[in-house]
Design a protein around this motif. Sequence first.
Motif, short mmCIF file in Angstrom:
data_model
loop_
_atom_site.label_atom_id
_atom_site.label_comp_id
_atom_site.label_asym_id
_atom_site.label_seq_id
_atom_site.Cartn_x
_atom_site.Cartn_y
_atom_site.Cartn_z
N THR A 60 69.40 32.83 26.59
CA THR A 60 68.77 33.88 27.38
C THR A 60 67.27 33.81 27.15
O THR A 60 66.81 33.93 26.01
CB THR A 60 69.29 35.27 26.99
N LEU A 61 66.52 33.61 28.22
CA LEU A 61 65.08 33.42 28.14
C LEU A 61 64.36 34.72 28.48
O LEU A 61 64.60 35.31 29.53
CB LEU A 61 64.64 32.31 29.10
N ASP A 62 63.50 35.17 27.59
CA ASP A 62 62.61 36.30 27.85
C ASP A 62 61.24 35.72 28.18
O ASP A 62 60.39 35.53 27.30
CB ASP A 62 62.55 37.22 26.63
N ARG A 63 61.04 35.44 29.46
CA ARG A 63 59.82 34.73 29.87
C ARG A 63 58.56 35.51 29.55
O ARG A 63 57.54 34.96 29.14
CB ARG A 63 59.88 34.43 31.37
N GLY A 64 58.61 36.83 29.76
CA GLY A 64 57.42 37.64 29.56
C GLY A 64 56.93 37.66 28.13
O GLY A 64 55.74 37.90 27.89
N LEU A 68 63.14 32.85 23.29
CA LEU A 68 64.44 32.35 23.70
C LEU A 68 65.48 32.86 22.71
O LEU A 68 65.28 32.79 21.49
CB LEU A 68 64.44 30.82 23.71
N TYR A 69 66.60 33.37 23.24
CA TYR A 69 67.71 33.82 22.42
C TYR A 69 68.88 32.87 22.60
O TYR A 69 69.25 32.53 23.72
CB TYR A 69 68.11 35.25 22.77
N LEU A 86 60.61 31.56 19.07
CA LEU A 86 59.36 31.62 19.80
C LEU A 86 59.14 30.27 20.47
O LEU A 86 59.36 29.21 19.85
CB LEU A 86 58.19 31.94 18.87
N ILE A 87 58.72 30.30 21.73
CA ILE A 87 58.51 29.08 22.50
C ILE A 87 57.05 28.66 22.36
O ILE A 87 56.13 29.41 22.71
CB ILE A 87 58.85 29.31 23.98
N ARG A 88 56.83 27.48 21.85
CA ARG A 88 55.48 26.95 21.69
C ARG A 88 55.01 26.30 23.00
O ARG A 88 55.82 25.91 23.85
CB ARG A 88 55.45 25.92 20.55
N PRO A 89 53.69 26.17 23.19
CA PRO A 89 53.18 25.59 24.44
C PRO A 89 53.71 24.20 24.75
O PRO A 89 53.83 23.82 25.92
CB PRO A 89 51.66 25.58 24.21
N ASP A 90 54.06 23.44 23.72
CA ASP A 90 54.57 22.08 23.95
C ASP A 90 56.07 22.05 24.22
O ASP A 90 56.64 20.98 24.41
CB ASP A 90 54.22 21.17 22.78
N GLY A 91 56.72 23.22 24.21
CA GLY A 91 58.15 23.28 24.45
C GLY A 91 59.00 23.27 23.19
O GLY A 91 60.23 23.42 23.29
N SER A 92 58.41 23.11 22.04
CA SER A 92 59.17 23.20 20.80
C SER A 92 59.48 24.67 20.50
O SER A 92 58.84 25.58 21.03
CB SER A 92 58.40 22.57 19.64
N LEU A 93 60.48 24.89 19.64
CA LEU A 93 60.93 26.23 19.33
C LEU A 93 60.80 26.49 17.83
O LEU A 93 61.09 25.62 17.01
CB LEU A 93 62.39 26.41 19.73
N THR A 94 60.37 27.69 17.49
CA THR A 94 60.31 28.12 16.10
C THR A 94 61.28 29.27 15.91
O THR A 94 61.13 30.34 16.52
CB THR A 94 58.90 28.58 15.72
#
Length: 399
Positions: A60-64, A68-69, A86-94
């Motif tokens: 489930t993406l919270d774009r605002g 990402l869940y 948390l979505i990083r600008p390069d598309g990686s996830l933390t």
Amino acid sequence: MLALTVLLAAITATASATNLFVSSYAGNITTLSLTEHKGLFSLEKVFFNGGCAPSPSWLTLDRGRGTLYCLDEGLPVPNGSLSSYLIRPDGSLTQVERADTLNGPVSGVLYGDASGERAIALAHYGGSALSSWHLGTNGTGSFSFNQNIIFTLPHPGPNAARQEAPHEHQAIIDPTGQFILVPDLGADLVRVYSYSSTTDQLMAHDPLSVAPGSGPRHAAFYNPYGIACQNCTTFLYVVAELANTVTAFAVTYPQAGGLAFEEVYSTSVYGNFPLPAGNAAAEIAVSPDNRFLIISNRNNTSFSLPNPDRRNSTRIPSDSLATFALNCDGSLAFRQLWPAGGSYPRHFSMNSHGDLVAVGLQQSSSVVVLARDVATGLIGNAVAEVEVEGQVTCVVWDE
């Protein structure tokens, strides 16, 4: 050297890239990069993100809020889990948080105040339950437990093998943002909930009863004049996995509260074609322009496709996608049955423009991106494809 530098700069300027997130039973969230240059597409794996194992089932993406869940179904273990990234600008996830849930979460939907207090509701297939979780207001990805609602059946449904217990398969929100609907494959219900604006607690209303033994899996809303239209008829389309039907219900909002439903149309998920034995309808979605309905069908192998390895003449079996035109009275007009690109299209999603469909192929362990004609609604050939480790369960666009 200068000419080469200028050429590379020109290519970079004219190429466009979009990220997609993919969950699979391998235990990963894979970030894909879809690049288009002069009509040619390339789909590449750029990041592997862990922490949602062992059985990621839904994203489930919270774009605002750039969050990402990930729902972990927990197939080999007693509990499922919910994780935030948390979505990083390069598309990686933390990864930020992870918490155990009731077993079997397979779908999640955001609800509440988009600019303030929010929550996420999870449908638990294996756990026969609905749960909700508070989300932080500061966009950090934090969350905390709110509520568990557990369901039971007095006796098995008509399909005793699949309806031995309630099986909540999806959670969606209505166009007003006030109600959460949960198709229950085991109980032949679409459960209806509103929520408290102060506590996010879910409150039950009278459910929608569907045909006995049909097994409602997923659903989608349609308003023929646009989501924001006042005094327009809203329709709910319910796809049934066991009966392989799609049924339209006119939706009204009684002053007494809850939702009221009137069945107005029903048809086979295979449109005008004979339904193959063993078919299992899966995903359903309304196109971004609010004109077409698409349904994915698994376990039918209605098509065969050329092998991508030109040295191999063995054709690839493919399941199907069905497209229907949406009519303002809630009825459907069958338009197309098309190859999904491989086996078991468990999930698909369209980009915001609607000219591309990303299909998550569970048994093929791949994601295929299909072209789509926005004007006619017809789906076309694959423009890109990539293998993904494990059985693919969900694919979402990061736009």
